[in-house]
Write a protein that holds these residues in place. Structure first.
Motif, PDB file in Angstrom:
ATOM      1  N   UNK A 170     -18.674 -24.135 -41.069  1.00 13.90           N
ATOM      2  CA  UNK A 170     -18.230 -24.715 -42.328  1.00 13.90           C
ATOM      3  C   UNK A 170     -19.277 -25.642 -42.897  1.00 13.90           C
ATOM      4  N   UNK A 171     -18.826 -26.568 -43.727  1.00 13.82           N
ATOM      5  CA  UNK A 171     -19.743 -27.512 -44.368  1.00 13.82           C
ATOM      6  C   UNK A 171     -19.071 -28.878 -44.477  1.00 13.82           C
ATOM      7  N   UNK A 172     -19.879 -29.915 -44.462  1.00 18.17           N
ATOM      8  CA  UNK A 172     -19.402 -31.294 -44.539  1.00 18.17           C
ATOM      9  C   UNK A 172     -18.868 -31.573 -45.930  1.00 18.17           C
ATOM     10  N   UNK A 173     -17.669 -32.168 -46.011  1.00 23.98           N
ATOM     11  CA  UNK A 173     -17.035 -32.410 -47.311  1.00 23.98           C
ATOM     12  C   UNK A 173     -16.683 -33.863 -47.573  1.00 23.98           C
ATOM     13  N   UNK A 174     -16.492 -34.675 -46.520  1.00 21.00           N
ATOM     14  CA  UNK A 174     -15.953 -36.012 -46.760  1.00 21.00           C
ATOM     15  C   UNK A 174     -16.396 -36.982 -45.672  1.00 21.00           C
ATOM     16  N   UNK A 175     -16.711 -38.221 -46.091  1.00 19.48           N
ATOM     17  CA  UNK A 175     -16.921 -39.342 -45.176  1.00 19.48           C
ATOM     18  C   UNK A 175     -15.844 -40.376 -45.476  1.00 19.48           C
ATOM     19  N   UNK A 176     -15.230 -40.908 -44.428  1.00 21.01           N
ATOM     20  CA  UNK A 176     -14.161 -41.891 -44.634  1.00 21.01           C
ATOM     21  C   UNK A 176     -14.713 -43.132 -45.322  1.00 21.01           C
ATOM     22  N   UNK A 177     -13.815 -43.889 -45.981  1.00 17.71           N
ATOM     23  CA  UNK A 177     -14.248 -45.036 -46.780  1.00 17.71           C
ATOM     24  C   UNK A 177     -14.400 -46.318 -45.974  1.00 17.71           C
ATOM     25  N   UNK A 178     -14.255 -46.255 -44.641  1.00 19.26           N
ATOM     26  CA  UNK A 178     -14.469 -47.438 -43.828  1.00 19.26           C
ATOM     27  C   UNK A 178     -14.795 -47.036 -42.394  1.00 19.26           C
ATOM     28  N   UNK A 179     -15.451 -47.958 -41.683  1.00 20.24           N
ATOM     29  CA  UNK A 179     -15.818 -47.759 -40.282  1.00 20.24           C
ATOM     30  C   UNK A 179     -14.769 -48.422 -39.403  1.00 20.24           C
ATOM     31  N   UNK A 180     -14.410 -47.773 -38.322  1.00 20.49           N
ATOM     32  CA  UNK A 180     -13.460 -48.339 -37.375  1.00 20.49           C
ATOM     33  C   UNK A 180     -14.150 -49.457 -36.600  1.00 20.49           C
ATOM     34  N   UNK A 181     -13.720 -50.697 -36.840  1.00 20.83           N
ATOM     35  CA  UNK A 181     -14.385 -51.848 -36.218  1.00 20.83           C
ATOM     36  C   UNK A 181     -14.149 -51.898 -34.709  1.00 20.83           C
ATOM     37  N   UNK A 182     -13.050 -51.309 -34.225  1.00 17.72           N
ATOM     38  CA  UNK A 182     -12.746 -51.353 -32.792  1.00 17.72           C
ATOM     39  C   UNK A 182     -13.632 -50.409 -31.987  1.00 17.72           C
ATOM     40  N   UNK A 183     -13.921 -49.246 -32.546  1.00 18.59           N
ATOM     41  CA  UNK A 183     -14.709 -48.240 -31.817  1.00 18.59           C
ATOM     42  C   UNK A 183     -16.136 -48.107 -32.324  1.00 18.59           C
ATOM     43  N   UNK A 184     -16.436 -48.667 -33.502  1.00 16.89           N
ATOM     44  CA  UNK A 184     -17.776 -48.532 -34.052  1.00 16.89           C
ATOM     45  C   UNK A 184     -18.105 -47.113 -34.464  1.00 16.89           C
ATOM     46  N   UNK A 185     -17.090 -46.384 -34.899  1.00 14.09           N
ATOM     47  CA  UNK A 185     -17.285 -44.997 -35.321  1.00 14.09           C
ATOM     48  C   UNK A 185     -16.791 -44.826 -36.751  1.00 14.09           C
ATOM     49  N   UNK A 186     -17.243 -43.752 -37.359  1.00 12.69           N
ATOM     50  CA  UNK A 186     -16.809 -43.400 -38.703  1.00 12.69           C
ATOM     51  C   UNK A 186     -16.278 -41.981 -38.709  1.00 12.69           C
ATOM     52  N   UNK A 187     -15.193 -41.771 -39.421  1.00 11.05           N
ATOM     53  CA  UNK A 187     -14.578 -40.445 -39.492  1.00 11.05           C
ATOM     54  C   UNK A 187     -15.187 -39.631 -40.626  1.00 11.05           C
ATOM     55  N   UNK A 188     -15.280 -38.345 -40.388  1.00  7.49           N
ATOM     56  CA  UNK A 188     -15.770 -37.410 -41.402  1.00  7.49           C
ATOM     57  C   UNK A 188     -14.938 -36.139 -41.320  1.00  7.49           C
ATOM     58  N   UNK A 189     -15.059 -35.332 -42.366  1.00  6.43           N
ATOM     59  CA  UNK A 189     -14.267 -34.090 -42.424  1.00  6.43           C
ATOM     60  C   UNK A 189     -15.151 -32.949 -42.899  1.00  6.43           C
ATOM     61  N   UNK A 190     -14.940 -31.785 -42.311  1.00  8.62           N
ATOM     62  CA  UNK A 190     -15.648 -30.566 -42.698  1.00  8.62           C
ATOM     63  C   UNK A 190     -14.625 -29.484 -43.006  1.00  8.62           C
ATOM     64  N   UNK A 191     -14.971 -28.607 -43.937  1.00 13.22           N
ATOM     65  CA  UNK A 191     -14.073 -27.523 -44.334  1.00 13.22           C
ATOM     66  C   UNK A 191     -14.642 -26.191 -43.860  1.00 13.22           C
ATOM     67  N   UNK A 192     -13.755 -25.322 -43.331  1.00  8.75           N
ATOM     68  CA  UNK A 192     -14.156 -24.046 -42.753  1.00  8.75           C
ATOM     69  C   UNK A 192     -13.377 -22.911 -43.400  1.00  8.75           C
ATOM     70  N   UNK A 193     -14.067 -21.807 -43.646  1.00  7.30           N
ATOM     71  CA  UNK A 193     -13.343 -20.567 -43.918  1.00  7.30           C
ATOM     72  C   UNK A 193     -12.851 -20.039 -42.578  1.00  7.30           C
ATOM     73  N   UNK A 194     -11.636 -19.497 -42.570  1.00  9.07           N
ATOM     74  CA  UNK A 194     -11.006 -19.152 -41.299  1.00  9.07           C
ATOM     75  C   UNK A 194     -10.284 -17.811 -41.386  1.00  9.07           C
ATOM     76  N   UNK A 195     -11.012 -16.744 -41.776  1.00 10.68           N
ATOM     77  CA  UNK A 195     -10.322 -15.462 -41.946  1.00 10.68           C
ATOM     78  C   UNK A 195      -9.778 -14.904 -40.637  1.00 10.68           C
ATOM     79  N   UNK A 196     -10.480 -15.162 -39.526  1.00 15.67           N
ATOM     80  CA  UNK A 196      -9.991 -14.675 -38.233  1.00 15.67           C
ATOM     81  C   UNK A 196      -8.964 -15.579 -37.596  1.00 15.67           C
ATOM     82  N   UNK A 197      -8.648 -16.708 -38.223  1.00 12.32           N
ATOM     83  CA  UNK A 197      -7.649 -17.671 -37.745  1.00 12.32           C
ATOM     84  C   UNK A 197      -7.942 -18.128 -36.319  1.00 12.32           C
TER      85      UNK A 197
END
Length: 386
Positions: A258-285
């Motif tokens: 797939x491809x990267x589509x979104x970065x979250x609007x804040x960093x998790x201060x407890x874990x020091x990580x940031x969430x992101x999202x990618x979108x995939x075509x999924x014809x074979x499910x």
């Protein structure tokens, strides 16, 4: 006399043997020059190619649209038109609710509208007549105004009746439950014949979109500038999803790209990580909502990079180096580690085609004589004695 001669002969032989032994004992040994032993090694040649850089993380598969199908009116569930697990399209009819009382209300509203329109038509005719008579004072101004008010009243009544019809039609549409999204039907919680209420929390079932689908994952906060650059790139960053893969993403089954589509609007201060999202075509499910996967994102592409296996580069006290084969001897070459991948390293300080030692470095030093091995050594197993 004979005895004395025999004794003298034996003594002479003993003296000769002793002298011979002493000569052999004191004889200087012949010096042998030991030839240097070649150290067996394995080698590779430095190759030049384009190498993509990756970063990996753990993610969870999410549906872009997952809807709990609930009734919007109270009524008896008369028919379910889909099966569990069936793929449906947006707008497909899923189930029906008893609509007889709503149809009766709709017919009543239409009848009232017809009555109001008939009365309005008569009132408009009288208003037109009163208007002509009022010119010659045939009717009083008060009578004309009253007729105008009656027309306005009947118009409002007709509009109210029309609104009742529209409301009944909306209610009637709720008796046909249609799919709000394209997706797969989940497990049914209600059977035909049950009385449904709008307050039911479980609903009838869920419809979950499978294709396309999304993967949400977390990366260290140090990756934020890289992710921002990838989001802003017109050529969207490629993301691969694996199952059963390690953190390098080199093992396991590839489920989709797939491809990267979104970065979250804040960093998790407890874990020091940031969430992101990618979108995939999924014809074979192959990607399924809730599935844990390893994601692998291409962050860069090194053009014409010098590539070697990880076993080639050795670490010194304050620098990296390699053993380069020159004839039948080796020499050390200081190199710069540009990038360390799971199966290959990018280095600087050597040239394409250089022959480097990939196995057997533990016995080497600058100037050592080596013998290049082409086949893996055979393992000799000792036979057990009975």
């Amino acid at each position: 006399m004979r005895t004395q001669k025999k004794t003298a002969l034996i003594a002479g032989l003993l003296i000769a043997l002793a002298a011979s032994g002493a000569w052999y004992a004191t004889k200087p040994a012949t010096a042998k020059l030991a030839a240097p032993t070649a150290i067996p090694v394995r080698v590779i040649s430095v190759t030049e190619k384009d190498v993509p850089r990756y970063v990996t993380g753990i993610g969870s598969v999410l549906s872009l649209h997952s809807v709990v199908v609930r009734p919007q009116i109270d009524g008896i569930l008369t028919k379910i038109l889909v099966k569990e697990g069936q793929l449906v399209k947006q707008g497909d009819l899923l189930a029906t609710i008893d609509d007889r009382s709503i149809r009766a209300s709709l017919d009543q509203a239409r009848a009232q509208l017809g009555e109001s329109q008939a009365q309005l038509q008569v009132a408009l005719v009288n208003l037109k007549r009163y208007k002509l008579l009022s010119v010659d004072d045939g009717v009083s101004k008060q009578t004309y105004d009253q007729q105008q008010a009656l027309v306005n009243q009947l118009k409002a009544t007709a509009q109210g009746n029309q609104a009742s019809i529209d409301a009944a039609q909306v209610q009637l549409s709720y008796t046909q439950i249609r799919s709000p999204v394209t997706g797969r039907v989940g497990i049914r919680t209600v059977d035909e014949g049950n009385f449904l209420r709008m307050t039911d929390t479980l609903g009838l079932f869920t419809v979950t979109q499978i294709d396309p689908i999304a993967v949400e994952f977390s990366l260290p906060q140090q990756m934020l500038p890289t992710l921002q650059g990838l989001i802003g790139d017109p050529e969207r960053a490629q993301v691969k999803a694996y199952i059963g893969a390690d953190t390098d993403g080199e093992t396991g089954n590839l489920l989709g790209e797939g491809h990267l589509t979104l970065i979250d609007n804040q960093i998790n201060a407890n874990t020091g990580t940031i969430r992101a999202k990618a979108e995939f075509t999924n014809p074979g499910q192959k990607l399924w909502p809730g599935l844990l996967v390893t994601v692998k994102i291409q962050t860069a592409l090194d053009k014409d990079a010098l590539v070697v296996p990880p076993t080639v580069v050795q670490r010194g006290l304050d620098q990296h180096f390699v053993y380069r084969v020159n004839g039948d001897k080796v020499e050390t070459v200081t190199v710069q580690m540009v990038y360390q991948g799971s199966g290959q390293d990018i280095i600087k300080g050597v040239k394409p085609g250089d022959v480097l030692v990939s196995d057997g470095q533990s016995r080497l030093k600058p100037g050592s004589t080596v013998q290049v091995m082409t086949e893996p050594p055979q393992v000799v197993q000792s036979e057990s004695k009975p």
